[in-house]
Write a protein that holds these residues in place. Sequence first.
Motif, short mmCIF file in Angstrom:
data_model
loop_
_atom_site.label_atom_id
_atom_site.label_comp_id
_atom_site.label_asym_id
_atom_site.label_seq_id
_atom_site.Cartn_x
_atom_site.Cartn_y
_atom_site.Cartn_z
N LYS A 1 83.76 34.98 9.93
CA LYS A 1 85.10 34.64 9.46
C LYS A 1 85.08 34.24 7.98
CE LYS A 1 89.22 31.90 10.38
NZ LYS A 1 89.49 31.75 8.95
N THR A 2 84.03 33.50 7.56
CA THR A 2 83.93 33.10 6.16
C THR A 2 83.82 34.32 5.26
OG1 THR A 2 82.81 31.08 6.86
CG2 THR A 2 82.71 31.62 4.52
N MET A 3 83.06 35.32 5.72
CA MET A 3 82.96 36.56 4.93
C MET A 3 84.33 37.22 4.81
SD MET A 3 80.71 40.04 5.53
CE MET A 3 79.15 39.40 4.92
N PHE A 4 85.05 37.29 5.92
CA PHE A 4 86.39 37.89 5.90
C PHE A 4 87.30 37.13 4.94
CE2 PHE A 4 90.78 37.71 7.47
CZ PHE A 4 91.12 39.06 7.40
N ASP A 5 87.27 35.79 5.03
CA ASP A 5 88.12 34.98 4.16
C ASP A 5 87.78 35.19 2.70
OD1 ASP A 5 89.49 33.96 6.30
OD2 ASP A 5 88.32 32.10 6.42
N THR A 6 86.49 35.35 2.42
CA THR A 6 86.07 35.57 1.04
C THR A 6 86.58 36.91 0.51
OG1 THR A 6 84.10 34.24 1.45
CG2 THR A 6 84.08 35.62 -0.52
N PHE A 7 86.51 37.94 1.32
CA PHE A 7 87.07 39.25 0.93
C PHE A 7 88.56 39.14 0.65
CE2 PHE A 7 83.28 41.62 2.30
CZ PHE A 7 83.29 42.64 1.36
N GLU A 8 89.22 38.26 1.40
CA GLU A 8 90.66 38.08 1.20
C GLU A 8 90.97 37.16 0.03
OE1 GLU A 8 93.31 39.54 3.12
OE2 GLU A 8 91.57 40.80 3.51
N GLY A 9 89.92 36.58 -0.58
CA GLY A 9 90.12 35.69 -1.72
C GLY A 9 90.57 34.30 -1.36
N ASN A 10 90.31 33.89 -0.12
CA ASN A 10 90.83 32.60 0.35
C ASN A 10 89.79 31.49 0.38
OD1 ASN A 10 93.34 33.77 0.82
ND2 ASN A 10 92.71 34.48 2.85
N SER B 1 92.77 36.90 -10.81
CA SER B 1 93.34 38.24 -10.65
C SER B 1 92.36 39.31 -11.14
CB SER B 1 94.67 38.36 -11.40
OG SER B 1 94.49 38.45 -12.80
N LEU B 2 91.60 39.01 -12.18
CA LEU B 2 90.60 39.95 -12.68
C LEU B 2 89.48 40.18 -11.68
CD1 LEU B 2 90.28 38.70 -16.37
CD2 LEU B 2 91.07 40.97 -15.68
N LYS B 3 89.22 39.18 -10.81
CA LYS B 3 88.14 39.27 -9.82
C LYS B 3 88.62 39.69 -8.44
CE LYS B 3 86.41 35.07 -10.54
NZ LYS B 3 85.47 33.92 -10.49
N ASP B 4 89.90 39.98 -8.31
CA ASP B 4 90.44 40.35 -7.00
C ASP B 4 89.77 41.63 -6.50
OD1 ASP B 4 92.50 41.82 -5.18
OD2 ASP B 4 93.26 39.76 -5.31
N VAL B 5 89.32 41.60 -5.23
CA VAL B 5 88.57 42.75 -4.70
C VAL B 5 89.44 43.97 -4.48
CG1 VAL B 5 86.81 41.32 -3.62
CG2 VAL B 5 88.86 41.96 -2.30
N ASN B 6 90.77 43.80 -4.47
CA ASN B 6 91.66 44.92 -4.21
C ASN B 6 92.24 45.55 -5.48
OD1 ASN B 6 91.63 44.90 -1.26
ND2 ASN B 6 92.63 42.91 -1.46
N ASN B 7 92.55 44.72 -6.48
CA ASN B 7 93.16 45.27 -7.69
C ASN B 7 92.74 44.57 -8.98
OD1 ASN B 7 94.63 42.87 -7.58
ND2 ASN B 7 96.43 43.86 -6.65
N GLY B 8 91.61 43.90 -8.97
CA GLY B 8 91.12 43.23 -10.17
C GLY B 8 90.33 44.16 -11.06
N ALA B 9 90.77 44.33 -12.31
CA ALA B 9 90.10 45.26 -13.22
C ALA B 9 88.66 44.82 -13.50
CB ALA B 9 90.87 45.36 -14.53
N GLY B 10 88.44 43.51 -13.61
CA GLY B 10 87.08 43.04 -13.85
C GLY B 10 86.15 43.34 -12.69
N MET B 11 86.66 43.23 -11.49
CA MET B 11 85.88 43.51 -10.28
C MET B 11 85.67 45.00 -10.09
SD MET B 11 84.39 42.41 -7.52
CE MET B 11 84.12 42.68 -5.77
N LEU B 12 86.75 45.78 -10.17
CA LEU B 12 86.69 47.19 -9.79
C LEU B 12 86.05 48.07 -10.87
CD1 LEU B 12 90.18 47.46 -8.08
CD2 LEU B 12 87.95 47.17 -7.00
N LEU B 13 86.08 47.63 -12.13
CA LEU B 13 85.43 48.41 -13.18
C LEU B 13 83.94 48.11 -13.27
CD1 LEU B 13 88.14 48.20 -15.98
CD2 LEU B 13 87.63 50.13 -14.50
N GLY B 14 83.49 47.08 -12.56
CA GLY B 14 82.06 46.81 -12.44
C GLY B 14 81.39 46.31 -13.70
#
Length: 406
Positions: free
Chosen positions: A37-46, A226-239
Motif C-alpha cells: 500500500k505504501t508503494m501505491f501511495d507513493t506512486f500516487e504522490g501521497n 509538480s515537476l516530480k509528478d509521476v504522471n505529468n511532471g516534466a522533471g520526472m518524465l524527461l529523466g
Amino acid sequence: MDYKASEHIQDLQYFGEFGGVNPSISDSSTYTFLSAKTMFDTFEGNTEGCYLYSRHSSPSNLYLGEAMAQLEGTESANVYASGMGAITAVILQLCDSGDHIVCSRTIYGGTYAFLKNFVKKFNIDVSFMDITDLEMVTNSITPKTKMIYCEAVSNPLLEIADIPSLSKISKKNEMPLVVDNTFSPLTINAAQLGADVVVHSLTKFINGSSDCVAGAVCASTDFCLSLKDVNNGAGMLLGSTLDSLRAASILKNMRTLHIRIKKHSENAHYLAKQFEKDGLKVVYPGLESHSGHNLMKSQMNHEYGFGGMLTLDVGSVERANALMELMQKEKLGYLAVSLGFYKTLFSASGTSTSSEIPEEEQKELGLSQGLIRFSIGLDNDIHKTYTTMRNCMEKLDILSPNPSLA
C-alpha cells in the motif's frame, strides 16, 4: 538585500548514517517498501518522505535541494543532471501547445537554441526582446503568454534584469517570472526580489570545481512537486534527475560558496577597473560605465561584490583567439567554456557559448566577434595576474607598453 543565504546554508546540518559530519550518500537506484500500500501511495504522490526510484528523488538529492532552497529563500528546490535539464523541465511544465513566452534577447546559447528552434515543434511561440525595456516587455504580453524568462545577469553581455519591476509585470498578468541566476549566486537573491521560479546551472559557481554538470529549480513546494509528478511532471518524465554521488559532492562545495564568490568578485572588479583605465572596452557591472550599474547596486548583496564575470572587446575574432591562446600559454587560465572554476576561464562568446545565435542576430545584440568572456579565478595576487595579462596584450599590440608597470 538583507536575506542571509550563506548563514541559512551553513545552518543546515545532517548526520551521516554512522554519525559522519557529511550525510551518507544514497547509492541505490530503487528503494524497498515494507507494504504494498505504501508503494501505491507513493506512486500516487501521497506519501511524503518515502523514496521510490532515484529518477524521482533520492536522499542525497533532497539534501542538495534543501541547500538550494536556502540559497534563494524558496520553499523548495529540485536538482537535475544539468542546467539545461532544469531549464527545459520548467519551460515544458509551464507551457502547452499554443502558448507564448516573453524572453530576454541575451541568454545562454543553449537556452536560446531550445526556445528558438526546439519548442516550435510544440507550437510554442517565443518573443525575444531587450529585457531592460520594461515598456517593450509589457507590450509584448498577450493572452497566450505563460511566462517571462530572463537571466539576472545575462550571458554573455552582462545586462542586468530589473527583477522587482519584471515581477510586478508578471504578477499583474498572473504569470510566473522565471529567472536564471547562474551568473550571480549569493550576489543576487532573485526569489527575494520577486522571481517565482529561479533556475541555476550548478556546474558553474555553485559547484566551483568544473568536475560535474548539474542544475536546480528553486520555487514553491507545489511547483517543485509538480515537476516530480509521476504522471505529468516534466522533471520526472524527461529523466533529467541528478546522480546521488554528484549531488553529495556539490553539497560539500556549497559550504565554501560565500568565500569563493567574494574572491571571484574582488579579482574581477580589480581587473575591470585596471583595464578600463588602460582604455579597453570593458563590461563589468561594478563599473560606473556599465548601463546597469545603479540597478545592480539596488538589487545586490554588497558583501559579495558584483560577480566574477567580465568581458573585454579586442576588436576581432583573430585578435581574441591570439590573446586567449597566449594567455593560456602564460598559465593565466584556460581557453574553455563554462565559469566558476578556481582558474580563470575565457572564450570568445560569439564562436562558443553563444554560437547558437546566428551571426546576424549577434550583431544586432552588440555581440562582437572580438568579445572575450572571462570567468575570473581565485588568484591570490591579482595585480600579478593583471600585469601578466597586460604583457600578453602588449605583445599582440592590443595595448601600448606602460613604462610605469615595467
